[in-house]
Structures are given as structure tokens and as C-alpha cells.
Design a protein around this motif. Structure first.
Motif, PDB file in Angstrom:
ATOM      1  N   CYS A  20       0.891  -1.185   0.100  1.00 34.19           N
ATOM      2  CA  CYS A  20       0.181  -0.135   0.090  1.00 34.19           C
ATOM      3  C   CYS A  20       0.633   1.192  -0.041  1.00 34.19           C
ATOM      4  N   GLN A  21       0.439   2.414  -1.147  1.00 34.64           N
ATOM      5  CA  GLN A  21       1.321   3.430  -1.077  1.00 34.64           C
ATOM      6  C   GLN A  21       0.360   4.653  -1.215  1.00 34.64           C
ATOM      7  N   GLN A  22      -0.900   4.260  -0.963  1.00 36.89           N
ATOM      8  CA  GLN A  22      -2.199   5.115  -1.232  1.00 36.89           C
ATOM      9  C   GLN A  22      -2.072   6.684  -0.601  1.00 36.89           C
ATOM     10  N   CYS A  23      -1.362   6.816   0.814  1.00 39.93           N
ATOM     11  CA  CYS A  23      -1.334   8.213   1.174  1.00 39.93           C
ATOM     12  C   CYS A  23      -0.120   8.684   0.364  1.00 39.93           C
ATOM     13  N   ASP A  25       0.665   8.228  -2.681  1.00 44.30           N
ATOM     14  CA  ASP A  25       0.103   8.591  -3.993  1.00 44.30           C
ATOM     15  C   ASP A  25      -0.687   9.812  -4.110  1.00 44.30           C
ATOM     16  N   ALA A  26      -1.465   9.828  -2.954  1.00 44.22           N
ATOM     17  CA  ALA A  26      -2.557  10.929  -2.903  1.00 44.22           C
ATOM     18  C   ALA A  26      -1.949  12.207  -2.475  1.00 44.22           C
ATOM     19  N   CYS A  48      -4.162  12.355   2.895  1.00 42.81           N
ATOM     20  CA  CYS A  48      -3.635  10.922   3.354  1.00 42.81           C
ATOM     21  C   CYS A  48      -4.727  10.406   4.047  1.00 42.81           C
ATOM     22  N   VAL A  51      -7.726   8.745   2.279  1.00 43.52           N
ATOM     23  CA  VAL A  51      -7.356   7.487   1.423  1.00 43.52           C
ATOM     24  C   VAL A  51      -6.716   6.149   2.390  1.00 43.52           C
ATOM     25  N   CYS A  52      -6.168   6.599   3.623  1.00 38.69           N
ATOM     26  CA  CYS A  52      -5.785   5.653   4.304  1.00 38.69           C
ATOM     27  C   CYS A  52      -6.660   4.432   4.751  1.00 38.69           C
ATOM     28  N   SER A  95     -13.994  11.834   2.530  1.00 38.04           N
ATOM     29  CA  SER A  95     -14.424  10.694   1.821  1.00 38.04           C
ATOM     30  C   SER A  95     -15.771  10.665   1.327  1.00 38.04           C
ATOM     31  N   CYS A 250      -9.058  -2.823   1.472  1.00 38.19           N
ATOM     32  CA  CYS A 250      -7.609  -2.765   1.529  1.00 38.19           C
ATOM     33  C   CYS A 250      -7.135  -4.123   0.490  1.00 38.19           C
TER      34      CYS A 250
END
Length: 280
Positions: A20-23, A25-26, A48, A51-52, A95, A250
Motif C-alpha cells: 500500500c502506497q495510497q497516502c 500517491d495521494a 492522506c 485514502v488511508c 471521503s 484494502c
């Protein structure tokens, strides 16, 4: 300097088959590298947090308390500190599911009129989340989110005072400022897990939440139960129960299922119970 950190104990980096790299990436300012937040780059937009999947982002804002306070407003309006100093630093943490939880209870307004000029990435995020929430509200025959522009609250003018009152006010202000300075030296960090807040507000499931499919290949090994960070899955006898409002999408359950029996759906399809017939 903005104080925002990642609780690595909650981060998906601790789980198998997770990259996971969503934070990161966002983050529009590239302030997150190797799960560390560069405080000199962070502008506290909150994307962040939005999207976490596990609520691992900690910040100086108590989002739980502030969101609950919005529901007490008449009418409830989401706004940033540019409209009201008592509001959120930024609305980027929102969100579609949080918006749904607020809007399903009563008509909700939101002020994003300044976002495009202030933080374009936040503006793009909020437009997408509002559109998704409005689609769900349309399906439920509930009022759409209302876009408004709140006038900034004017600063109160200083009243005229006499000489004695002036010195009395001066000493009181000095004492108050000393207390504020002392409090400002303390760095409070609040953890915010949207799933916990949604559960507290007893939000109703809708298509904004993920769905699940479980095939007959399931062997009842229970690995998905143990891995789910938000405890969205429960196993009892021959039945697997799924709580969509606890699922963050997730994907740990599907990625780690040894029988490849689980499929994560983008939208909740109404199924919350799965009868498991294979006991081998």
C-alpha cells in the motif's frame, strides 16, 4: 509547522502481500516517502487521511469530534477555516463514505468555493467524492449535498475602554496569552479511523462501500478473519458474515486467501452472509 505522522503499527505495511502506497500517491506535495511525512512539505490538506485504509494517519485535528460537531449545526455545513476559524483546517480528509454518513441523517451543505484557488488537488478530490455521494443519495431518494459559499466571519471590533479597564484587560490578556503559549508547546496527535466513526454513527451500507463474494472453494481456514484490520469479517459455524461499513477495500482478505475464494467488489451488492459448504 504541521504535525502529521503515520502510526506504523496500524499501517498496512505490516501485513503480508501488501504494498500500500495510497497516502504517498495521494499527497500532492510529495511529502510522504517510505511512510514518513516531511513536516516541512506537508500543508495539512488531509488527503492522506482520506485514502488511508486503516486510519494510520495521525494529525493535530480531532476529526472525530469535529465531524460529530457538524451534525449539531443548524443547518449542518462543512467548511474550512477560511470560512470559519472554528472549522476544519482543510476539507481534503473527507471521503464519499463520510459525506454519506453525514448526509443520510439530514440535508448537508458544503463550502468548497475556495478549494480550487487554495489547493487544486483537494478541489479535484472533493468534486469526485461529492459526485459519488450524490449518486448514492439519488438512489436512496435523499437530498443531494448542497454547494454553498459561506461568508468569512468578520473579526470582532475592539470595544473602547477606559484607562482602568485598559490595564485590567492588558493583565488579563497577558495571562491568557501565557496559557495559550504553554498549550501551544504541547503537541497533540489524534488518531482518526473513519470506520470507528461510521460505526458510532450507525451508518447504513450503500453502493459507496465495498462488496464481497465468497466461492465454494472456501475452506474455513479463518485467515481472512485474522488479517482484516477493521474486523469486517466474522466466521461462525458454516457462515461467514461480512459488514460492508467496516470494510475499507484494502484487499488483504482476497490477496492472502490460500484457496483464492474471496473476491472484493467495488460496490456493495447487498450480500452480507455467505454459507460455507466446503469443510475440507
Amino acid at each position: 509547522m504541521t504535525q502529521r505522522t503515520i502510526d506504523l503499527n496500524r499501517c498496512l505495511c505490516n501485513y503480508p502481500h501488501s504494498a500500500c502506497q495510497q497516502c504517498a500517491d495521494a499527497c500532492p506535495r510529495q511529502a510522504i516517502v517510505n511512510r514518513q511525512i516531511d513536516k516541512s512539505k506537508c500543508d495539512n490538506c488531509g488527503l492522506c487521511t482520506a485514502v488511508c485504509p486503516t486510519g494510520a494517519i495521525q494529525s493535530e485535528t480531532d476529526y472525530d469530534q469535529e465531524l460529530s460537531a457538524v451534525l449539531q449545526l443548524a443547518p449542518p455545513v462543512l467548511m474550512c477555516q477560511k470560512a470559519s476559524p472554528q472549522s476544519f483546517p482543510c476539507l481534503g480528509f473527507l471521503s464519499r463514505r463520510l459525506l454519506w454518513a453525514l448526509a443520510e441523517k439530514q440535508p448537508l451543505a458544503i463550502d468548497i468555493s475556495r478549494c480550487a484557488d487554495c489547493k487544486p488537488a483537494v478541489a479535484g478530490h472533493l468534486h469526485a467524492e461529492i459526485a459519488a455521494c450524490n449518486a448514492a443519495l439519488d438512489t436512496a431518494a435523499l437530498p443531494r449535498l448542497k454547494l454553498v459559499k459561506v461568508r468569512p466571519q468578520p473579526q470582532p471590533s475592539a470595544p473602547s475602554v477606559g484607562r482602568r479597564s485598559f490595564f485590567k484587560s492588558l493583565f488579563k490578556a497577558a495571562s491568557t496569552e501565557a496559557v495559550r503559549f504553554s498549550q501551544s508547546q504541547r503537541q497533540y496527535q489524534y488518531a482518526f479511523d473513519p470506520v470507528v466513526w461510521l460505526a458510532k454513527e450507525q451508518v447504513s451500507p450503500c453502493a459507496l462501500f465495498p462488496g464481497l463474494q465468497v466461492s465454494s472453494a472456501c475452506s474455513r481456514c479463518g485467515l481472512c478473519i485474522n488479517l482484516c484490520p477493521e474486523k469486517a469479517l466474522q466466521l461462525a459455524a458454516d457462515k461467514l458474515s461480512f459488514t460492508p461499513t467496516k470494510c475499507t477495500g484494502c484487499g488483504l482478505c482476497a490477496a492472502n486467501c490460500p484457496a483464492q475464494a474471496i473476491e472484493l467488489l467495488l460496490s456493495y451488492d447487498g450480500q452480507q452472509e455467505f454459507i460455507l459448504r466446503n469443510s475440507s
